[in-house]
Design a protein around this motif. Sequence first.
Motif, PDB file in Angstrom:
ATOM      1  N   LYS A  52       0.813  -1.216   0.000  1.00  0.00           N
ATOM      2  CA  LYS A  52       0.000   0.000   0.000  1.00  0.00           C
ATOM      3  C   LYS A  52       0.845   1.265   0.000  1.00  0.00           C
ATOM      4  N   TYR A  53       2.122   1.122   0.385  1.00  0.00           N
ATOM      5  CA  TYR A  53       2.969   2.305   0.549  1.00  0.00           C
ATOM      6  C   TYR A  53       3.403   2.938  -0.763  1.00  0.00           C
ATOM      7  N   ILE A  54       3.183   2.282  -1.885  1.00  0.00           N
ATOM      8  CA  ILE A  54       3.558   2.907  -3.157  1.00  0.00           C
ATOM      9  C   ILE A  54       2.675   4.107  -3.463  1.00  0.00           C
ATOM     10  N   GLU A  55       1.555   4.233  -2.752  1.00  0.00           N
ATOM     11  CA  GLU A  55       0.680   5.397  -2.918  1.00  0.00           C
ATOM     12  C   GLU A  55       0.841   6.402  -1.785  1.00  0.00           C
ATOM     13  N   TYR A  56       1.729   6.112  -0.830  1.00  0.00           N
ATOM     14  CA  TYR A  56       1.885   6.985   0.329  1.00  0.00           C
ATOM     15  C   TYR A  56       2.917   8.070   0.059  1.00  0.00           C
ATOM     16  N   ASP A  57       2.715   9.241   0.647  1.00  0.00           N
ATOM     17  CA  ASP A  57       3.730  10.279   0.631  1.00  0.00           C
ATOM     18  C   ASP A  57       4.902   9.860   1.502  1.00  0.00           C
ATOM     19  N   THR A  58       6.055  10.441   1.240  1.00  0.00           N
ATOM     20  CA  THR A  58       7.259  10.115   1.992  1.00  0.00           C
ATOM     21  C   THR A  58       7.081  10.398   3.480  1.00  0.00           C
ATOM     22  N   VAL A  59       6.395  11.480   3.794  1.00  0.00           N
ATOM     23  CA  VAL A  59       6.183  11.843   5.205  1.00  0.00           C
ATOM     24  C   VAL A  59       5.376  10.762   5.926  1.00  0.00           C
ATOM     25  N   LEU A  60       4.352  10.220   5.266  1.00  0.00           N
ATOM     26  CA  LEU A  60       3.533   9.182   5.881  1.00  0.00           C
ATOM     27  C   LEU A  60       4.336   7.887   6.077  1.00  0.00           C
ATOM     28  N   ILE A  61       5.199   7.584   5.110  1.00  0.00           N
ATOM     29  CA  ILE A  61       6.050   6.399   5.255  1.00  0.00           C
ATOM     30  C   ILE A  61       6.996   6.578   6.431  1.00  0.00           C
ATOM     31  N   PHE A  62       7.579   7.778   6.549  1.00  0.00           N
ATOM     32  CA  PHE A  62       8.480   8.058   7.662  1.00  0.00           C
ATOM     33  C   PHE A  62       7.746   7.956   8.991  1.00  0.00           C
ATOM     34  N   ASN A  63       6.501   8.421   9.045  1.00  0.00           N
ATOM     35  CA  ASN A  63       5.716   8.313  10.276  1.00  0.00           C
ATOM     36  C   ASN A  63       5.529   6.857  10.692  1.00  0.00           C
ATOM     37  N   ASP A  64       5.271   5.986   9.719  1.00  0.00           N
ATOM     38  CA  ASP A  64       5.086   4.564  10.033  1.00  0.00           C
ATOM     39  C   ASP A  64       6.407   3.910  10.433  1.00  0.00           C
ATOM     40  N   LEU A  65       7.529   4.391   9.859  1.00  0.00           N
ATOM     41  CA  LEU A  65       8.838   3.908  10.305  1.00  0.00           C
ATOM     42  C   LEU A  65       9.076   4.319  11.753  1.00  0.00           C
ATOM     43  N   PHE A  66       8.717   5.537  12.077  1.00  0.00           N
ATOM     44  CA  PHE A  66       8.870   6.033  13.443  1.00  0.00           C
ATOM     45  C   PHE A  66       8.014   5.220  14.421  1.00  0.00           C
ATOM     46  N   LEU A  67       6.832   4.784  13.950  1.00  0.00           N
ATOM     47  CA  LEU A  67       5.941   3.978  14.782  1.00  0.00           C
ATOM     48  C   LEU A  67       6.317   2.494  14.767  1.00  0.00           C
TER      49      LEU A  67
END
Length: 242
Positions: A52-67
């Motif tokens: 699903k992350y191919i449609e995510y903005d970089t900021v949202l991906i980074f947030n999930d990495l942080f979580l």
Amino acid sequence: MTDLSNVSESAPSESKYVCVNCMKPVESLYTEYSKEVIRITECSKCKKIADKYIEYDTVLIFNDLFLQYSAAYRHLLLNTNFESYARIGMLFILADAYNKWILRQTHLQSARVYDLEWHFYEALIKSSLECFTYLLTSYFLSLYIIGKNSKMHPFKFFVGRSVVGFFGNIFVVFSIIWHLHEYESYRLLMKLFIFISQIQVQKTLCPSLTTTMCVIIVMISIAARVGIGFIFSYFISTFSTI
């Protein structure tokens, strides 16, 4: 939406993409019918969207990495064509060296300018040695446990992506700016965050290993890193007293 130039419609034959949910290989992440129309691949194993992350903005991906979401790590490490791991690795090393330098300066009453400069170079060399020791230890331990006859990522692939486990060093720099590094509890929290990140990276790159085994590999690698740092500090202190 994320720029889809970081992902490809089909993976190379020797390195297929994976479903971020079940880690099963998939032949493609999406099918592009036109510039405006794409269809994201559905995993044939778990029947969910493969990534699903191919449609995510970089900021949202980074947030999930942080979580500490495992799926975010799988997307970044296995399903993208990102090639600047050496650059971000150097950035993390510089952040760690800066942290070491600042903590050392807080214990010094005064220092000459050229001493301050040398102390930073000293911290940079130490951080580099510690990082490389961790990466090499984790790779060869994983290779030994998995076995040469089993599927294992190439050395450059494994080591390059393992530096992502150190991205918590960036928050250490922020803590210095906000004067949070003075609190032992915050420093311990950052060490715990980096430890968990390294476990997530290890689990992503070695899915055939159990979580317990990944934790053991990370702990041994950290012990090796601390050991080389202690040896380096002992050598510098001995050399400086001669």
